[in-house]
Structures are given as structure tokens and as C-alpha cells.
Design a protein around this motif. Sequence first.
Motif, PDB file in Angstrom:
ATOM      1  N   VAL A  91     -33.490  42.124  25.071  1.00  0.00           N
ATOM      2  CA  VAL A  91     -34.370  42.569  23.979  1.00  0.00           C
ATOM      3  C   VAL A  91     -33.600  42.594  22.666  1.00  0.00           C
ATOM      4  CG1 VAL A  91     -35.714  44.485  23.083  1.00  0.00           C
ATOM      5  CG2 VAL A  91     -35.880  43.893  25.469  1.00  0.00           C
ATOM      6  N   GLY A  92     -32.352  43.120  22.724  1.00  0.00           N
ATOM      7  CA  GLY A  92     -31.538  43.165  21.515  1.00  0.00           C
ATOM      8  C   GLY A  92     -31.346  41.777  20.914  1.00  0.00           C
TER       9      GLY A  92
ATOM     10  N   LEU B  78     -34.462  40.452  19.250  1.00  0.00           N
ATOM     11  CA  LEU B  78     -34.742  41.119  17.970  1.00  0.00           C
ATOM     12  C   LEU B  78     -33.864  40.561  16.875  1.00  0.00           C
ATOM     13  CD1 LEU B  78     -35.339  44.833  18.888  1.00  0.00           C
ATOM     14  CD2 LEU B  78     -36.889  43.232  17.798  1.00  0.00           C
TER      15      LEU B  78
ATOM     16  N   SER C 125     -32.137  45.197  28.524  1.00  0.00           N
ATOM     17  CA  SER C 125     -31.915  45.775  27.200  1.00  0.00           C
ATOM     18  C   SER C 125     -31.176  44.794  26.302  1.00  0.00           C
ATOM     19  CB  SER C 125     -31.094  47.053  27.319  1.00  0.00           C
ATOM     20  OG  SER C 125     -31.703  47.940  28.205  1.00  0.00           O
ATOM     21  N   ILE C 126     -30.148  44.150  26.868  1.00  0.00           N
ATOM     22  CA  ILE C 126     -29.380  43.184  26.070  1.00  0.00           C
ATOM     23  C   ILE C 126     -30.281  42.046  25.615  1.00  0.00           C
ATOM     24  CG2 ILE C 126     -27.528  41.475  26.209  1.00  0.00           C
ATOM     25  CD1 ILE C 126     -26.117  43.466  28.101  1.00  0.00           C
TER      26      ILE C 126
END
Lengths: 375, 375
Positions: free
Chosen positions: B31-32, B35, B28-29
Motif C-alpha cells: 500500500v505504501g 501511494l 502494508s508495504i
Amino acid sequence: NISKLKKKKENKTQQSEREHDTRNMIHSIKVGISLVLVSLLYLLNPLFEQVGENAMWAIITVIVIFEFSAGATLGKGFNRGLGTIVGGGLGCLAASFAQNIGGVGKSIMVAISVYICGSVGTYFRLAPRIKQRYEYGVMIFMLTFNLIVVSGVREKVWDIARQRLLTILMGYIVCICVSFLFPFWDSDELHHSTVLTFHHLADTIQGCLEEYATVVSENKSQPNYSLTVCKSVLNSKSKEESLANFARWEPWHGKFGFCYPWEKYLKIGNVLRELATIILAVGHCLQASKQDMASLRESHSAQLETCEAIGSRVAWALRELGDSMNLMRKCEGKGTILAKLKAARAGLSFVISTSKIAKLENGQVLAIASLVFLL
Amino acid sequence: NISKLKKKKENKTQQSEREHDTRNMIHSIKVGISLVLVSLLYLLNPLFEQVGENAMWAIITVIVIFEFSAGATLGKGFNRGLGTIVGGGLGCLAASFAQNIGGVGKSIMVAISVYICGSVGTYFRLAPRIKQRYEYGVMIFMLTFNLIVVSGVREKVWDIARQRLLTILMGYIVCICVSFLFPFWDSDELHHSTVLTFHHLADTIQGCLEEYATVVSENKSQPNYSLTVCKSVLNSKSKEESLANFARWEPWHGKFGFCYPWEKYLKIGNVLRELATIILAVGHCLQASKQDMASLRESHSAQLETCEAIGSRVAWALRELGDSMNLMRKCEGKGTILAKLKAARAGLSFVISTSKIAKLENGQVLAIASLVFLL
């Protein structure tokens, strides 16, 4: 006799392949028609003046959500719509909040919100319960949120959001309308595949019995063509789960109402898979012990005949269950089937002390009994 | 002893769940971060002047192709790139062809090409061989082709196509770079899950033997906790196939080279699933026949002990195979394992006339022998 059966089977597979191909063709034509319909947003001047560049989103929507079956299309479209609305709403809020700050703080604010949305969204996307049904919605939520927050730096966001939502809705409506022309229902597919599994397993039991009878009488080695079906039943779990998942999205149609108990299908599928395991084991057993069988037949022919009778009775019960499921009536024969299976079990427990194979079939009967209670 | 084993197992599952959670967090980190990196295209003025509105495509690319494992990301990105290039090229050709016609013919031409691309593309997308690996690429091809043909009615297409491709490439590069920071390899996952399956099956055999020994001696009814593992092995086919599919995209890393034989893993998986079927059947058999076992033990104790010895030898062989696979050395013990298994079979054929269960384990040995030859 066996070669005849084989030919029949080949014909059947050829026919089902042709059917499959026709369905693929129809689906392809449907996609083509929907694409032309949404392209009209670009091609016709009065329509283009209304929506402008955002017509692009209608095309993207059609290509991305038009799935093979009506249920999958509905589900994906619902996910896309919900994701767009929630993501757009939150994105607009975040963007106007950032615009109020102004200056460098604005850019930092936007970057932070993009990071938070991206990582939290991805984390939720990986959670098993959301992954199963709403993964696509979460992805679209992230997409819309980021696009709107980021383009809010330079443009007015409410207009973009409204227009995009409108065009996505248009694309969705076109998809649904075209998809419902000659619909393919996942619920039908799941129903038929479950019924077919009943019949396949019954055929396999019958095939095993026949094969083993001929082997015993003629001492020839036959290929066990029938066991492959069992193996394919074993590997059907994930396919069934996705079918049930899509079937939940489907509206009232044909014989299926709202809130139809799709979980029951999954449970029946599980029991049938266990039964397939047992049948496979019995099949392997019979194969491994051909010569022993011959000698056993000489010494215990009566018991073996009982076993055969029980086997064909189990096959009959499976066929009966499959048929009653196909016609969607409550299994009338429930009482008689149970009684026959109980009689079979009684017969088995008589034979059980001499033949271990009977024990395996006993397990089979138990599985079927549990299945009957499940229905 | 058994309760200790259970506690150990619970600890293990808790630990693996925690590990799983950490991996999801890291993903998740990542992907953040990606982005935020692509959002800079919008946020920094000099960059935005270069790419303009097309920066949107970089964001879409990151959200859509950033998958959990490096192999899946690479594969999806490759599909997206190829689909964009081919679709963009053909789209530009079709658009300039339509522009040469002019008038109403132009719109009709565009509609026809949209229809043909949509239906032919969808038909190919459904073909099994393409569906497995290139479905996403075909979808992106259709998307790009339609968008470019249709917007070619109103704008200059070459510029759009070039710029979009550029921004998609940027998004792809960001994804790959971030994804390779702390990579999760599907190949590792597949390797470990296969090794784990060997050990799980060995544990199950051992567990069955122990349970049945205690039942025989104490006549207590134990829950057969060990069979659930077998069932999960049976349902692992589709997961393994997708892992192998993604593993093919992964570059040289760790112990795995290019063109690593991933098909072999699938074959081994199939054999292990068959073995799991047999173990399940044996387990059911033992369960169904507890009281018979006790009497059998009194009458044929020597044969049963041989059976147990053979069972534990089979479990040992499975562990050995799993370990040698884990260390990726050629199974040194191949000769000794084969010899031991052959001795076991000889022992079995001695016992075979009295105990049918032995026959089942015979099947087991056959399966393992075929497995050894496969390695």
C-alpha cells in the motif's frame, strides 16, 4: 393444526418483509433529503461564496457515512471526524516541515511521509481490535494525511484543511439530524432479535415434540419445517456482533441508557447458539429413529411422557425468559423457573437409565441453567 | 500423548500467527509503495501539469480500493470504475439538461435529480442481491452523479468528468499492478480453509474417541480442547461467503480457472457445518455420560468397539476427502470410501438397538454420504 401453524408463519414472514421494505423506503427518502440539503451549499450563491469547491466534501460525507441505523451513522461519522482531524493535523505538520526544507528535499520528504503513513496505517487497519471499530477512521486518517501532505506542495495547507473539516462537519450534522428524524436503532434490533431467538427456540422444541407425537400416533412422515429456524440461529453470530458494535455508538434512547451491557447480549447469543446445536441434534435424532420410537413408546411410555413434559417445560422456560427480557424487568420467575428446571432434571435422572434421548435434553437443561445464571 | 498433541497445536497456531503477521506486513508495504507512486502525479511537475488538482482522485482511489487480497481489490476497482462511468454519464446528461433550462428552474432541476438519484440509489443499495456484490458500485454511482450534477451548475462538466475518470483509472492501474506483485488470493484461502475444516473435523472425531477411551479406562476428567475447533467451524459461514464472493472476481491463476465452481465450496461448507453440529452433540453426549459409559463398556464392550471403529473410519474418510480436495484430483477413493461407509452403516444398524449414540453417528454417516455425492 400444523397447516394452520404454517399459514400463520407465512403471514408473519410476509408481514415482516413488508415492514422491512417500508423501513428501506423511509431510509432512502431520508438519504435523498440529506443530499438535497447539502447540495444547497452549491446551489445557493451566498453559501457557495463561503465554502467554494470544498462543498464537494459535504456531499461525499453524506453519501459515505449515512448508514441504515442511527448508531452506525454516528459511529462512522465519529470515525470520519476523528480521522480527518488527526490526519489533517499531522498532515499540516508534515507539509510545513517539508516546505521549510524546500527544493528537491521537499519532494523526497513528502514521498517518505506518504510511504510511512500508508504502510503503518494499513498495518494498524488490519489489527483485529482496530479493524472491528476504527477501521474506517484509520482509512480516513490516511486519506486526509496524504491529500494534505501532497497538496501542501503546491498550496497553502491550513486553509484547505480548515475548510474541508468545516464542510465535512456540515455534512455530518445534516446526516445526524435527518437520521434522528425517524431513527432505526441497532440496539432495538439486537434486543428484539435476541428475544425472538428465545421464542423461536421454544417454538422449535414445541414443534419437535408435537411432530414426534403425531408421528408416533399416526406413523406419518412430516416435513421438519421447524429445524430451519435453528439453523438460521446458528449462523447469526456475525450479524449480532456487528449490531452490538453499532449499538455501542448509540446515545441514550428509549429503554437503553449509556454503557448498556451489550456484551451480555453477545454472551446470551452464544449460549442460545449452543442450545440451538443441541436442539438440532435432538431433532435429527428423533427424525432418524421414528420406527424405534414407536416400539419404545410401547415399552417405556411413562418415561417418554416425562421426557415430553420436560421438553415442554423447557420451552415454557425459554418463552418466560424471552418475555421478561422483552419487558426489561428482572426475571421474576427466576426462582420458579430454576425450581421447575431442577425438578425436571430430577425427573430426567430418573428416566436417564432407559432413554439416551433424555440425556441430550439433560444437556439442554444444563445450557438453560447456565443461561439463567447469566441473566 | 495428549500433551504432545497440544504442544504441536500450539506450535501450529504460533506459526500461523507469524505467517499472518508477515502477510499483513507485505500488504502494508505494498500500500505504501502504491501511494508513493500515485503521489508522483503531484510531485513531478510535468505530470501535475497534465492532471492538475484531479490527481487527488488517484490518491483517494488507491486508499479506498486497495484491499488485502487481489480478488477484493479487483472487485472493488471494477465497482468503482463502473459506478464512476455510469454516474458520470448520467450526471453529465442531467447537468446539461439543467443548463438548457437556465434560471431558477436550473437549481430546482438539479435538486430534484439529486433527490431522485439519492433515494433510488439507496433503495437499490439495500436490496440483498445488489448489496452482496455491487453495493460499493452503487455508492460510487451516487457519489459521482451528485458531484457532477451539482458542480455542473458552475463549471463545464465534461472536462471534470473526463479528467476524474482518467485519474481514477490511473489509481486503479497502480493498485492492480502492485497488488499482483505478491498476490494473496482469496480463492487459495477459501480452498485451504475448506481442506483444513475436513482435517479439523477428522481430528475432533479422533480426539473425542481417544478422550473417551482414556476416560473409560482411567476414569480421569480431561478438558475437551477439541470441541472449540468445531464451534469455530460453526461460525465460519459469513467468512466463507465473503471469500467466495471475492474469489469470483479473481482471474485465472494457479490451479483455478475462470468460472470455477465457488458455489460448491459454499455447499460443502454447509454440509461440514451440519457435521460439526452432530459432532458437537456427540461430544456433549459423551461428556455428560462418562460414568454411564463405564458401566456400558462392561455390559456391551463389543458394540462399543464397533462404534469406535466406525468413528475412526469416518475420521479417515474425512481426511481422505480433504486430501483429495487439496490435490484437486477427483476423489479416487470414492468407491472405496463409499463401500467402507456402507459397511460401517451395516455395522451400525447391527449395534443400533443397544446404543443410542450409535444413532447419532448414523446421522454423521448420512451427512458424509451426502457430502460424497456432492463432490
